[in-house]
Design a protein around this motif. Structure first.
Motif, PDB file in Angstrom:
ATOM      1  N   SER A 171     -11.033  39.918 -24.878  1.00  0.00           N
ATOM      2  CA  SER A 171     -10.782  40.510 -23.567  1.00  0.00           C
ATOM      3  C   SER A 171      -9.730  41.610 -23.667  1.00  0.00           C
ATOM      4  CB  SER A 171     -10.325  39.430 -22.587  1.00  0.00           C
ATOM      5  OG  SER A 171     -10.023  39.993 -21.328  1.00  0.00           O
ATOM      6  N   PHE A 172      -8.667  41.358 -24.435  1.00  0.00           N
ATOM      7  CA  PHE A 172      -7.623  42.368 -24.596  1.00  0.00           C
ATOM      8  C   PHE A 172      -8.176  43.584 -25.338  1.00  0.00           C
ATOM      9  CE2 PHE A 172      -3.864  44.485 -26.101  1.00  0.00           C
ATOM     10  CZ  PHE A 172      -2.932  44.269 -25.102  1.00  0.00           C
ATOM     11  N   PHE A 173      -9.006  43.341 -26.350  1.00  0.00           N
ATOM     12  CA  PHE A 173      -9.640  44.441 -27.084  1.00  0.00           C
ATOM     13  C   PHE A 173     -10.475  45.290 -26.133  1.00  0.00           C
ATOM     14  CE2 PHE A 173     -13.342  46.251 -29.134  1.00  0.00           C
ATOM     15  CZ  PHE A 173     -12.832  46.852 -30.277  1.00  0.00           C
ATOM     16  N   HIS A 206     -21.684  49.725 -35.474  1.00  0.00           N
ATOM     17  CA  HIS A 206     -21.092  48.577 -36.166  1.00  0.00           C
ATOM     18  C   HIS A 206     -22.121  47.482 -36.458  1.00  0.00           C
ATOM     19  CE1 HIS A 206     -16.851  49.782 -36.138  1.00  0.00           C
ATOM     20  NE2 HIS A 206     -17.121  50.378 -34.987  1.00  0.00           N
ATOM     21  N   GLY A 207     -23.396  47.863 -36.450  1.00  0.00           N
ATOM     22  CA  GLY A 207     -24.446  46.967 -36.921  1.00  0.00           C
ATOM     23  C   GLY A 207     -24.909  45.921 -35.931  1.00  0.00           C
ATOM     24  N   ILE A 264      -6.399  48.574 -33.355  1.00  0.00           N
ATOM     25  CA  ILE A 264      -7.784  48.415 -33.812  1.00  0.00           C
ATOM     26  C   ILE A 264      -8.752  49.002 -32.788  1.00  0.00           C
ATOM     27  CG2 ILE A 264      -9.575  46.718 -34.344  1.00  0.00           C
ATOM     28  CD1 ILE A 264      -7.311  44.909 -35.431  1.00  0.00           C
ATOM     29  N   ALA A 265      -8.506  48.734 -31.503  1.00  0.00           N
ATOM     30  CA  ALA A 265      -9.381  49.261 -30.448  1.00  0.00           C
ATOM     31  C   ALA A 265      -9.343  50.785 -30.420  1.00  0.00           C
ATOM     32  CB  ALA A 265      -8.964  48.691 -29.093  1.00  0.00           C
ATOM     33  N   LEU A 292     -18.339  43.512 -28.681  1.00  0.00           N
ATOM     34  CA  LEU A 292     -18.032  44.393 -29.810  1.00  0.00           C
ATOM     35  C   LEU A 292     -16.709  43.975 -30.446  1.00  0.00           C
ATOM     36  CD1 LEU A 292     -18.444  46.923 -31.569  1.00  0.00           C
ATOM     37  CD2 LEU A 292     -17.401  48.269 -29.716  1.00  0.00           C
ATOM     38  N   GLY A 293     -15.750  43.607 -29.611  1.00  0.00           N
ATOM     39  CA  GLY A 293     -14.463  43.139 -30.125  1.00  0.00           C
ATOM     40  C   GLY A 293     -14.611  41.915 -31.007  1.00  0.00           C
ATOM     41  N   HIS A 294     -15.533  41.017 -30.638  1.00  0.00           N
ATOM     42  CA  HIS A 294     -15.764  39.823 -31.463  1.00  0.00           C
ATOM     43  C   HIS A 294     -16.284  40.213 -32.848  1.00  0.00           C
ATOM     44  CE1 HIS A 294     -16.647  35.787 -32.634  1.00  0.00           C
ATOM     45  NE2 HIS A 294     -17.961  35.975 -32.650  1.00  0.00           N
ATOM     46  N   LYS A 295     -17.154  41.203 -32.889  1.00  0.00           N
ATOM     47  CA  LYS A 295     -17.670  41.674 -34.177  1.00  0.00           C
ATOM     48  C   LYS A 295     -16.548  42.297 -35.006  1.00  0.00           C
ATOM     49  CE  LYS A 295     -20.508  43.287 -37.346  1.00  0.00           C
ATOM     50  NZ  LYS A 295     -21.125  42.400 -38.358  1.00  0.00           N
ATOM     51  N   ILE A 296     -15.709  43.106 -34.377  1.00  0.00           N
ATOM     52  CA  ILE A 296     -14.646  43.816 -35.097  1.00  0.00           C
ATOM     53  C   ILE A 296     -13.537  42.862 -35.531  1.00  0.00           C
ATOM     54  CG2 ILE A 296     -12.892  45.627 -34.921  1.00  0.00           C
ATOM     55  CD1 ILE A 296     -15.722  46.723 -34.936  1.00  0.00           C
TER      56      ILE A 296
END
Length: 524
Positions: free
Chosen positions: A281-283, A174-175, A151-152, A231-235
């Motif tokens: 964090s991993f993202f 991503h808004g 995904i990243a 950003l990872g939280h949004k995705i």
């Protein structure tokens, strides 16, 4: 098939077996060749033809491969094949575990009531327990989470390095909206009651607003990490707001407020927040350091710790990504704050913990490299060490590197990464146990610390050069130290710490029992 064709096919099979033994792809192999000798580096397609016996490697290429894998040229021409790959996915037996037997005592209903009681009686918070669970899951999976990696990579298109502006553009795409706030450092207490300096860095406000501390404008490497996490939280989670705020210097998942009540009861939200924090964090690491490009970068840099400057990331992100992208999976990572609190731990190689990350014990082993650097402020540069861990009858050999740094709140701390050399030693055809015994005997002669003799150093240098890890080579050229999990069981000839004699405990009752039975038999 002619004799010549059989030899070519056999040689190709041997080269392919050697490559797979070390977990390298064809592309990885070409990158390693370019690092050593770009003039004689084969293309990926040509290397594939060699491995399938359709092309005969030149003498220059064989010399190049012999240098990469630290083999004599004659090794490629004999009739033996070492076809056992490194057991990268093997669960390390060094990690403490227990069998959940008998079944009736470890049923779901019993554990649901017993675990909260244990946490309450030991003073372990729900948040701490949640992070232990996730750390165990990380270690079981060798820090491999391909779904998040994929995904990243789709979001960042495997670009590297990304600038602050690049990540902000991704956020806007991503808004997400970005707002800045001003908040200075303040003092508070962590879960153990220790007074710490904290900087409230950033947080996510649902549905789509990222709040960032203006202080991060002066720390672009940390700003990139926070942006990537949010950003990872949004995705990953559609920005639902179930995510810890980012605060430096406190406990994982943010710093507690002064005088905040700390509950030892575990709640479902503790698990959910901890898991969300880990995923984001991993993202962030995968976005900033996409797996294959970053692995090739590390190979070109020989895994230099100073290469974080070229990537414009924090040294912590660099070290943690090393444990994930390397084809060698036997890594560990520690993050320690004075006087010896382990704030972050990853033990993919099963290394013991010198003391837990929840409280400071009274009998630490001071010879671990991370604590040498932590307790000696004169050490400014990265410090490499070769360590023989002696834990009862078990021996393990580790190469590690530690570096002193400061967090966003200016708190000093030391981060360290290292590898278990055992599997790599075995891949070179060496007798690991015999070598460890020789090293242990040598260290005993120096009261626990000694510069190893040339024969042993040369054997280990072949291992480090095959792994292509420069600080492992540096560690081998430095003094080797005996370390242990706790200094009360110090294996050195002269114990490095003096501890008062322990009172008799439960295990001594068996000895008393045996004496009583023995005396009773004599009377008969």
């Amino acid at each position: 098939m002619s004799s010549l064709n059989r030899k070519i096919h056999f040689l190709g099979t041997k080269i392919r077996s050697l490559r797979k033994l070390h977990g390298l792809t064809l592309e990885d192999m070409v990158v390693r060749c370019m690092q050593v000798d770009d003039k004689n580096t084969p293309s990926i397609s040509y290397l594939s033809l060699i491995e399938t016996g359709r092309r005969n490697p030149s003498e220059n290429l064989l010399l190049l491969l012999s240098q990469i894998f630290q083999k004599d040229l004659e090794w490629f021409l004999d009739d033996t094949i070492q076809d056992e790959p490194l057991e990268n996915n093997k669960t390390d037996s060094n990690i403490d575990s227990m069998s959940l037997e008998p079944n009736f005592l470890f049923s779901k209903e019993i554990l649901e009531s017993a675990i909260p009681a244990v946490l309450s009686q030991t003073g372990t918070s729900g948040r701490q327990f949640a992070h232990i669970l996730i750390r165990s899951y990380q270690e079981k999976n060798k820090n491999q989470f391909p779904d998040i990696e994929r995904i990243a990579e789709e979001v960042g298109d495997k670009r590297m390095p990304l600038s602050v502006e690049d990540i902000m553009d991704l956020c806007v795409y991503h808004g997400l909206k970005i707002k800045w706030f001003k908040s200075e450092r303040f003092s508070t207490s962590d879960d153990s009651g220790r007074v710490i300096k904290t900087l409230f860095r950033s947080f996510y406000d649902t549905p789509n607003i990222l709040y960032l501390n203006k202080e991060l404008k002066n720390q672009p490497a940390r700003l990139k990490y926070d942006l990537a996490c949010l950003l990872g939280h949004k995705i990953l989670h559609n920005g639902d707001g179930i995510l810890s705020s980012h605060a430096t210097g406190g406990v994982i998942g943010g710093s507690p407020k002064p005088f905040e009540h700390k509950s030892s009861h575990i709640q479902q939200k503790d698990i959910l927040y901890a898991w969300r924090d880990f995923e984001c964090s991993f993202f962030a690491g995968a976005l900033l350091c996409p797996k294959v490009p970053f692995r090739h970068f590390l190979n070109r840099e020989s895994y230099s710790i100073s290469s974080f400057k070229k990537m414009k990331i924090t040294p912590s992100v660099l070290m943690r990504r090393m444990t994930s992208v390397s084809t060698y999976k036997h890594w560990h990572y520690f993050d320690a704050y004075p006087p010896g609190y382990l704030r972050a731990v990853y033990r993919g190689n099963g290394v013991s913990i010198p003391w837990g990350n929840m409280r400071l014990v009274t009998d630490p082993c001071k010879h671990w490299s991370i604590f040498k650097v932590l307790n000696n402020t004169k050490i400014k540069k990265p410090y490499s060490q070769l360590s023989l861990l002696k834990d009862e009858d078990r021996q393990s050999l580790y190469a590690s590197v530690s570096i002193r740094t400061r967090d966003a709140a200016k708190n000093p701390h030391v981060i360290s990464t290292g590898i278990d050399l055992g599997p790599a030693i075995e891949s070179q055809g060496l007798d690991k146990d015999e070598l460890f015994n020789d090293i242990y005997s040598s260290c005993l002669g120096g009261n626990g610390d000694i510069l190893l003799n040339e024969t042993i150093r040369n054997q280990l240098l072949k291992v480090a050069r095959t792994l292509n890890i420069s600080w492992a080579e540096d560690a081998i050229d430095n003094t080797c130290s005996i370390i242990c999990p706790r200094s009360t069981n110090c294996p050195r000839p002269n114990s490095c710490e003096k501890h008062p004699s322990s009172n008799k405990n439960f295990s001594w009752l068996n000895e008393i029992k045996s004496e009583i039975i023995k005396k009773g038999r004599k009377r008969k």
